[in-house]
Scaffold this motif. Structure first.
Motif, PDB file in Angstrom:
ATOM      1  N   LEU A  32      32.918  40.844  32.060  1.00 49.57           N
ATOM      2  CA  LEU A  32      33.715  42.065  31.884  1.00 49.57           C
ATOM      3  C   LEU A  32      34.049  42.698  33.221  1.00 49.57           C
ATOM      4  O   LEU A  32      35.190  43.106  33.446  1.00 49.57           O
ATOM      5  N   SER A  33      33.060  42.772  34.118  1.00 44.93           N
ATOM      6  CA  SER A  33      33.387  43.455  35.379  1.00 44.93           C
ATOM      7  C   SER A  33      34.321  42.599  36.230  1.00 44.93           C
ATOM      8  O   SER A  33      35.197  43.131  36.904  1.00 44.93           O
ATOM      9  N   TYR A  34      34.143  41.262  36.144  1.00 44.92           N
ATOM     10  CA  TYR A  34      35.087  40.424  36.859  1.00 44.92           C
ATOM     11  C   TYR A  34      36.498  40.651  36.314  1.00 44.92           C
ATOM     12  O   TYR A  34      37.456  40.843  37.070  1.00 44.92           O
ATOM     13  N   GLY A  35      36.607  40.671  34.982  1.00 44.06           N
ATOM     14  CA  GLY A  35      37.909  40.860  34.332  1.00 44.06           C
ATOM     15  C   GLY A  35      38.537  42.176  34.716  1.00 44.06           C
ATOM     16  O   GLY A  35      39.729  42.253  35.020  1.00 44.06           O
ATOM     17  N   GLN A  36      37.714  43.219  34.753  1.00 43.69           N
ATOM     18  CA  GLN A  36      38.270  44.532  35.060  1.00 43.69           C
ATOM     19  C   GLN A  36      38.763  44.596  36.512  1.00 43.69           C
ATOM     20  O   GLN A  36      39.834  45.131  36.782  1.00 43.69           O
ATOM     21  N   ASN A  37      37.974  44.013  37.385  1.00 49.70           N
ATOM     22  CA  ASN A  37      38.357  44.005  38.789  1.00 49.70           C
ATOM     23  C   ASN A  37      39.653  43.226  38.997  1.00 49.70           C
ATOM     24  O   ASN A  37      40.561  43.640  39.713  1.00 49.70           O
ATOM     25  N   TYR A  38      39.735  42.086  38.310  1.00 48.83           N
ATOM     26  CA  TYR A  38      40.914  41.230  38.403  1.00 48.83           C
ATOM     27  C   TYR A  38      42.151  41.977  37.907  1.00 48.83           C
ATOM     28  O   TYR A  38      43.196  41.994  38.578  1.00 48.83           O
ATOM     29  N   ALA A  39      42.002  42.615  36.743  1.00 48.22           N
ATOM     30  CA  ALA A  39      43.133  43.346  36.166  1.00 48.22           C
ATOM     31  C   ALA A  39      43.595  44.467  37.090  1.00 48.22           C
ATOM     32  O   ALA A  39      44.789  44.699  37.269  1.00 48.22           O
ATOM     33  N   THR A 105      40.409  53.859  40.770  1.00 52.24           N
ATOM     34  CA  THR A 105      39.612  52.729  41.238  1.00 52.24           C
ATOM     35  C   THR A 105      38.446  52.474  40.297  1.00 52.24           C
ATOM     36  O   THR A 105      37.779  53.416  39.901  1.00 52.24           O
ATOM     37  N   PRO A 106      38.200  51.219  39.939  1.00 49.99           N
ATOM     38  CA  PRO A 106      37.022  50.968  39.114  1.00 49.99           C
ATOM     39  C   PRO A 106      35.753  51.161  39.936  1.00 49.99           C
ATOM     40  O   PRO A 106      35.675  50.700  41.073  1.00 49.99           O
ATOM     41  N   THR A 107      34.778  51.855  39.370  1.00 48.88           N
ATOM     42  CA  THR A 107      33.507  52.040  40.061  1.00 48.88           C
ATOM     43  C   THR A 107      32.381  51.648  39.113  1.00 48.88           C
ATOM     44  O   THR A 107      32.586  51.528  37.905  1.00 48.88           O
ATOM     45  N   ALA A 108      31.201  51.475  39.692  1.00 47.33           N
ATOM     46  CA  ALA A 108      30.046  51.099  38.875  1.00 47.33           C
ATOM     47  C   ALA A 108      29.740  52.181  37.854  1.00 47.33           C
ATOM     48  O   ALA A 108      29.409  51.895  36.713  1.00 47.33           O
ATOM     49  N   LEU A 183      24.425  47.552  38.430  1.00 46.26           N
ATOM     50  CA  LEU A 183      24.255  46.677  39.588  1.00 46.26           C
ATOM     51  C   LEU A 183      25.310  45.573  39.613  1.00 46.26           C
ATOM     52  O   LEU A 183      25.938  45.325  40.642  1.00 46.26           O
ATOM     53  N   VAL A 184      25.505  44.915  38.466  1.00 45.67           N
ATOM     54  CA  VAL A 184      26.448  43.797  38.446  1.00 45.67           C
ATOM     55  C   VAL A 184      27.860  44.286  38.753  1.00 45.67           C
ATOM     56  O   VAL A 184      28.586  43.668  39.541  1.00 45.67           O
ATOM     57  N   SER A 185      28.256  45.431  38.147  1.00 45.32           N
ATOM     58  CA  SER A 185      29.620  45.896  38.400  1.00 45.32           C
ATOM     59  C   SER A 185      29.771  46.372  39.838  1.00 45.32           C
ATOM     60  O   SER A 185      30.848  46.272  40.416  1.00 45.32           O
ATOM     61  N   TYR A 186      28.655  46.831  40.452  1.00 44.30           N
ATOM     62  CA  TYR A 186      28.753  47.232  41.853  1.00 44.30           C
ATOM     63  C   TYR A 186      29.065  46.017  42.732  1.00 44.30           C
ATOM     64  O   TYR A 186      29.843  46.109  43.693  1.00 44.30           O
ATOM     65  N   PHE A 188      30.908  43.614  42.000  1.00 44.30           N
ATOM     66  CA  PHE A 188      32.338  43.313  41.909  1.00 44.30           C
ATOM     67  C   PHE A 188      33.205  44.403  42.523  1.00 44.30           C
ATOM     68  O   PHE A 188      34.197  44.131  43.176  1.00 44.30           O
ATOM     69  N   PHE A 189      32.851  45.666  42.262  1.00 45.22           N
ATOM     70  CA  PHE A 189      33.745  46.762  42.648  1.00 45.22           C
ATOM     71  C   PHE A 189      33.458  47.300  44.049  1.00 45.22           C
ATOM     72  O   PHE A 189      34.318  47.891  44.677  1.00 45.22           O
ATOM     73  N   GLN A 190      32.200  47.190  44.484  1.00 43.97           N
ATOM     74  CA  GLN A 190      31.786  47.740  45.776  1.00 43.97           C
ATOM     75  C   GLN A 190      31.968  49.254  45.857  1.00 43.97           C
ATOM     76  O   GLN A 190      32.228  49.813  46.906  1.00 43.97           O
TER      77      GLN A 190
END
Lengths: 333, 263
Positions: A32-39, A105-108, A183-186, A188-190
């Motif tokens: 999901l976080s990869y997908g969101q970052n990609y989108a 911006t997507p954030t954790a 943690l995982v979404s961080y 990806f998103f930084q």
């Protein structure tokens, strides 16, 4: 008693279920976080390609929105409570501009909340079901129940220790869900984004959503609120699963019944939304977080307090029946 | 060894987390508010603005141009924050010093149903009855809030929305007329901010404008201000950076066509 609870917690920890739950969680969260970052990156690219400008200028848009809101806030014809809600949005936008943060911006912090919002109806109850479904039924199917019951402890103590152990594990699991998503979404998103302000506190007024009494709170508090609701829902689901687990003999059918109830409940809600009785079904009330985000269609007579009451009644009922059934049940060898 | 550590760890963290979650849970309930208190609070708030406009109204009530409706009426996107009303007045003043004033009670985001209930509430009756010219911009949000999924559902949803809009518009116009029988009314038609992206939706917009025009034509004191053609060929020049609202040039164009039609 404490020894019993400890024993139950250890049983749950050392079984293969925990790695399974964590594995499922990790896979979903990463996807999901990869997908969101990609989108998000695609959107920015597309925007830049279309507008022809070198960089995506969010500041311009935000500043424009801000000046509009300020203009509106100064309009003397606007009622006082509307102005208060405009002022809160101004405050929020000001924070973004001052701290040089793009609001979209997507954030954790955003991701863990939206994961909880989406997962609270199906995914999180499902994880809880995996955890709780074989609590009692497994003892029956593996015939270990005899050994448990031959001990010199009353039956209710055995079930109570199982229930308390389940509550402990549920609490930990909710925390683990929050931690993993963050943690995982961080990765990806930084971006943490935990101090960004967010608007909450919507109320229902005469059947429509009212934003007059909203307040502005930082994201980390908001995350805590959302996960408290998730925790409450998880405990309710755990209690209901306990009942099913006491009644049926195998953990497979326990999970099956709970899944059917969850998915069937969604269907009921969708097809029979006019039917009065549907709102007393527990699945209809699981989605507590929407009351905080304000992103819902108000249903006549449904509010956070109503949903909490209905869920509590279901949980207390399930626990009561579980204890009665477990106490009276004949254990045949 | 490992087993000895994990038990206190589990029980301790579970205890701390439960406390945290319980407190968070209670706060959520408090925030999201007991419906009764929220209601009384809002009711109290509502009473104040009701009395305020009544006191403030008489000096303002003398304004000659009244702008009613949604964000277009309000002037969202206009760099100089003038809006259609002020720009129209500037055009009038070029001809002769009129000393007229503009009152803008538009609310960005308003749909026709919201405007209908605002007018029904009599809150602004004083402004409406004293106005010479009433500029009305409504319907854009009704149409824009349609969820466009596929053609079949879109057509259905569109027909329903259009019917509701027609009822509301008829009601708004007749209500304004009953409050103020003499004022000149100008209804701003819709333009298509998406004509580049979604040309297939243009027929809907044209039908919408046509229906608006039919209703507007029912009275001699009503004027329909077309903006569709105006914007169609100048989308880049007339739209503000949000790609939806007009910019200053766009508002100026609307004000000019309004001026040409009314004078």
């Amino acid at each position: 008693m404490i020894a019993l609870i400890r024993n139950e917690v250890m049983k749950m920890l050392w079984k293969k279920k925990m790695p399974l739950i964590l594995g499922l969680l990790l896979i979903f969260v990463s996807l999901l976080s990869y997908g969101q970052n990609y989108a998000y990156e695609r959107n920015i690219e597309q925007f830049e390609a279309e507008s022809g400008t070198a960089a995506f200028n969010w500041e311009g848009l935000t500043t424009q929105r801000l000046s509009e809101l300020e203009e509106r806030s100064q309009n003397e014809f606007i009622p006082e409570e509307v102005r208060a809600s405009i002022d809160r949005e101004i405050e929020q936008l000001n924070y973004f501009i001052e701290n040089d943060i793009n609001p979209v911006t997507p954030t954790a912090a955003k991701f863990n909340v939206s994961f909880a919002e989406q997962g609270i109806i199906l995914f999180i109850p499902l994880l809880i079901a995996i955890l709780a479904a074989d609590l009692v039924s497994n003892e029956f199917s593996r015939k270990t129940i005899k050994i448990l019951l031959t001990r010199a402890v009353p039956r209710w103590k055995i079930l109570l220790s199982k229930y308390i152990a389940l509550l402990i594990m549920t609490t930990l699991l909710v925390f683990i869900i929050g931690l993993t998503t963050t943690l995982v979404s961080y990765l990806f998103f930084q971006e943490w984004g935990f101090s960004e302000p967010i608007v909450t506190g919507f109320t229902l007024f005469e059947g429509t959503l009212n934003s007059d009494s909203t307040i502005l709170i930082p994201r980390y508090q908001y995350t805590l609120l959302i996960y408290s609701l998730v925790w409450f829902v998880s405990i309710i689901v755990a209690s209901i699963t306990l009942l099913i687990s006491v009644i049926v003999d195998t953990s497979a059918s326990a999970i099956g019944i709970l899944m059917a109830a969850l998915i069937g409940g969604q269907f009921l809600q969708f097809f029979l939304s006019d039917w009065e009785l549907v709102k007393y079904f527990f699945v209809t009330n699981l989605d507590l977080t929407r009351y905080l985000t304000g992103s819902y269609q108000p249903v006549e007579g449904m509010s956070l307090n109503f949903s909490i009451t209905i869920l509590s009644v279901w949980a207390i009922g399930s626990i009561a029946i579980s204890f009665i059934v477990f106490n009276r049940r004949d254990v045949l060898v | 060894m490992y087993k000895k550590i994990i038990w206190p760890l589990v029980i301790g963290s579970a205890f701390v987390l439960s406390l945290l979650f319980v407190s968070g849970f209670i706060v959520s309930i408090v925030i999201s508010g007991n419906d009764d208190t929220a209601q009384t609070e809002t009711e109290m708030d509502m009473e104040i603005p009701e009395s305020e406009p009544a006191e403030d109204m008489p000096p303002d009530g003398a304004s000659d141009i009244l702008v009613l409706g949604d964000s277009i009426g309000f002037g969202v996107g206009d760099e100089e924050n003038l809006g259609i009303g002020e720009r129209y007045l500037n055009l009038l003043d070029d001809d002769s010093e009129t000393g007229k004033t503009v009152t803008n009670i538009s609310v960005p985001g308003f749909e026709s149903s919201q405007l209908a209930s605002l007018i029904e509430s009599d809150e602004y009756s004083a402004s409406i009855s004293s106005a010479e010219l009433i500029i009305l911009s409504i319907g854009g949000n009704d149409l824009n809030n349609l969820n466009l999924e596929d053609t079949a559902t879109l057509t259905l949803a569109f027909d329903e929305t259009l019917n509701i809009y027609k009822e509301n518009l008829t009601f708004i116009l007749s209500e304004i007329r009953s409050i103020n029988p003499d004022a000149q009314l100008a209804i701003i038609g819709l333009y298509n901010p998406y004509s580049d992206d979604a040309p297939q939706n243009a027929p809907f917009l044209l039908e919408w404008n046509h229906e608006t025009r039919l209703i507007v034509n029912s009275d001699v004191g009503f004027a329909y201000i077309p903006t569709y053609e105006l914007f169609d060929y100048h989308l880049d020049e007339y739209l503000s950076p949000d790609d939806f609202h007009p910019n200053g040039t766009g508002y100026q164009a609307i004000a000019e066509i309004l001026f040409r039609i009314l004078n």
